[in-house]
Write an enzyme that holds these catalytic residues in place. Structure first.
Site, PDB file in Angstrom:
ATOM      1  N   GLY A 149     -15.993 -16.061 -11.694  1.00 12.67           N
ATOM      2  CA  GLY A 149     -16.372 -15.260 -10.528  1.00 12.67           C
ATOM      3  C   GLY A 149     -17.853 -14.981 -10.374  1.00 12.67           C
ATOM      4  CB  SER A 150     -21.002 -16.357 -11.782  1.00 18.46           C
ATOM      5  OG  SER A 150     -21.012 -17.713 -11.422  1.00 18.46           O
TER       6      SER A 150
ATOM      7  NE  ARG B 146      -1.800 -29.980  -5.804  1.00 12.50           N
ATOM      8  CZ  ARG B 146      -2.306 -31.134  -6.140  1.00 12.50           C
ATOM      9  NH1 ARG B 146      -2.314 -32.131  -5.262  1.00 12.50           N
ATOM     10  NH2 ARG B 146      -2.780 -31.329  -7.324  1.00 12.50           N
TER      11      ARG B 146
ATOM     12  CB  ILE C 230      -5.977 -30.218  -5.274  1.00 13.98           C
ATOM     13  CG1 ILE C 230      -7.031 -30.696  -6.276  1.00 13.98           C
ATOM     14  CG2 ILE C 230      -5.925 -31.153  -4.067  1.00 13.98           C
ATOM     15  CD1 ILE C 230      -6.755 -32.049  -6.875  1.00 13.98           C
TER      16      ILE C 230
ATOM     17  CG  HIS D 154     -18.250 -29.875  -5.607  1.00 14.09           C
ATOM     18  ND1 HIS D 154     -17.020 -29.890  -6.245  1.00 14.09           N
ATOM     19  CD2 HIS D 154     -18.912 -30.961  -6.060  1.00 14.09           C
ATOM     20  CE1 HIS D 154     -16.957 -30.938  -7.043  1.00 14.09           C
ATOM     21  NE2 HIS D 154     -18.084 -31.607  -6.946  1.00 14.09           N
TER      22      HIS D 154
ATOM     23  CB  THR E 209     -12.075 -32.050   5.646  1.00 12.54           C
ATOM     24  OG1 THR E 209     -12.670 -32.814   4.592  1.00 12.54           O
ATOM     25  CG2 THR E 209     -13.151 -31.518   6.586  1.00 12.54           C
TER      26      THR E 209
ATOM     27  CG  ASP F 198     -14.620 -31.756  -4.130  1.00 16.83           C
ATOM     28  OD1 ASP F 198     -14.471 -30.608  -3.682  1.00 16.83           O
ATOM     29  OD2 ASP F 198     -14.331 -32.069  -5.301  1.00 16.83           O
TER      30      ASP F 198
ATOM     31  CD  GLU G 242     -22.438 -23.610  -8.380  1.00 21.26           C
ATOM     32  OE1 GLU G 242     -21.483 -22.908  -8.045  1.00 21.26           O
ATOM     33  OE2 GLU G 242     -22.375 -24.429  -9.323  1.00 21.26           O
TER      34      GLU G 242
HETATM   35  C1  GAR Z   1     -18.893 -23.064  -9.950  1.00 22.16           C
HETATM   36  O1  GAR Z   1     -19.825 -23.899 -10.577  1.00 22.16           O
HETATM   37  C2  GAR Z   1     -18.336 -23.733  -8.724  1.00 22.16           C
HETATM   38  O2  GAR Z   1     -19.272 -24.513  -8.027  1.00 22.16           O
HETATM   39  C3  GAR Z   1     -17.264 -24.610  -9.323  1.00 22.16           C
HETATM   40  O3  GAR Z   1     -16.680 -23.839 -10.324  1.00 22.16           O
HETATM   41  C4  GAR Z   1     -17.639 -22.912 -10.821  1.00 22.16           C
HETATM   42  C5  GAR Z   1     -17.043 -21.536 -10.675  1.00 22.16           C
HETATM   43  O4  GAR Z   1     -17.863 -20.580 -11.260  1.00 22.16           O
HETATM   44  N1  GAR Z   1     -16.313 -25.016  -8.344  1.00 22.16           N
HETATM   45  C6  GAR Z   1     -15.656 -26.163  -8.387  1.00 22.16           C
HETATM   46  O5  GAR Z   1     -15.811 -26.981  -9.262  1.00 22.16           O
HETATM   47  C7  GAR Z   1     -14.695 -26.375  -7.234  1.00 22.16           C
HETATM   48  N2  GAR Z   1     -14.214 -27.725  -7.250  1.00 22.16           N
HETATM   49  P1  GAR Z   1     -17.716 -19.069 -10.891  1.00 22.16           P
HETATM   50  O6  GAR Z   1     -16.235 -18.725 -11.055  1.00 22.16           O
HETATM   51  O7  GAR Z   1     -18.578 -18.366 -11.907  1.00 22.16           O
HETATM   52  O8  GAR Z   1     -18.191 -18.883  -9.485  1.00 22.16           O
END
Ligand code: GAR
Length: 214
Positions: A12-13, A61, A88, A105, A137, A141, A170
């Site tokens: 969750g950062s 899913r 997914i 991503h 979409t 990705d 990010e």
């Molecule tokens: C982040 O790096 C995000 O870009 C990636 O997971 C991490 C989550 O970190 N997302 C994916 O890979 C989606 N396919 P976070 O929980 O600390 O935000």
């Protein structure tokens, strides 16, 4: 003011980065696909409603996505923001929120879709890597790109050091993308391309490794 719901799966950062910024919208709820997601604590701290829709409680899913959609729709969000959501999604789910669903991503898409993006970048020896915010979409990705940030890759980098460098970016670009979306400055055009009304231009390039002074 627009409403958003943020969906997480873990640390969750990115959620925390979003919660710490003025996004110009109301965060109605945080939903996690895992009960043990550490990121839920950030919602708790800020007094934002949160809930769990666990994929473990659903046989496939389609039924998980249907339950997730029901939970999301309780809050009537204008936009759904995936922040480290690691499932997914089905085409039906994605189409339900077409033009209203965004994701972050950890690569410069379309390079390195899927998992283990930093390991793949190191394996390939690329000198520039980064992260992307895009509309979601059905093509995993590969949705229309809203904003990207690039970072250099150093010879001594490990997955961890490179991942940390990317993650810092990010946390800068995701709040910006959400702000643009909620102010109406960015939207998905009918031709499937991103419209950004006032995107400012930066003509500095990132060259990695740097050119030598002559
Ligand atoms: C982040 O790096 C995000 O870009 C990636 O997971 C991490 C989550 O970190 N997302 C994916 O890979 C989606 N396919 P976070 O929980 O600390 O935000």
């Amino acid at each position: 003011m627009k409403n958003i719901v943020i969906i997480i799966s873990g640390r969750g950062s990115n959620l925390q980065a979003l919660l710490n910024e003025n996004l110009g919208c109301s965060i109605r709820a945080v939903i996690s696909s895992r009960a043990d997601a550490a990121g839920l604590s950030f919602a708790k701290e800020k007094g934002i409603p949160y809930s769990v829709v666990s994929h473990r409680d659903h046989p496939d899913r389609a039924s998980f996505d249907a339950a997730l959609a029901i939970e999301i729709d309780r809050y009537h969000p204008d936009f759904v923001v995936l922040a480290g959501f690691m499932r997914i999604l089905t085409e039906a789910f994605v189409m339900r929120y077409a033009g209203r669903l965004i994701n972050i991503h950890p690569s410069l898409l379309p390079a390195y879709p899927g998992m283990h993006t930093h390991a793949k970048a190191l394996e390939d020896g690329v000198k520039i890597h980064g992260c992307t915010v895009h509309f979601v979409t059905p093509d995993l990705d590969h949705g229309p790109i809203i904003i990207q940030a690039a970072v250099p890759v150093f010879e001594e980098d490990t997955e961890q050091t490179l991942g940390e460098r990317v993650l810092r970016e990010e946390h800068r670009i995701y709040p910006q993308a959400v702000r643009w979306l909620c102010s109406g400055r960015v939207r998905l055009g009918e031709n499937g391309k991103v419209i950004n009304d006032r995107s400012s231009r930066m003509d500095a390039s990132l060259i990695s490794p740097s050119l030598e002074e002559t």
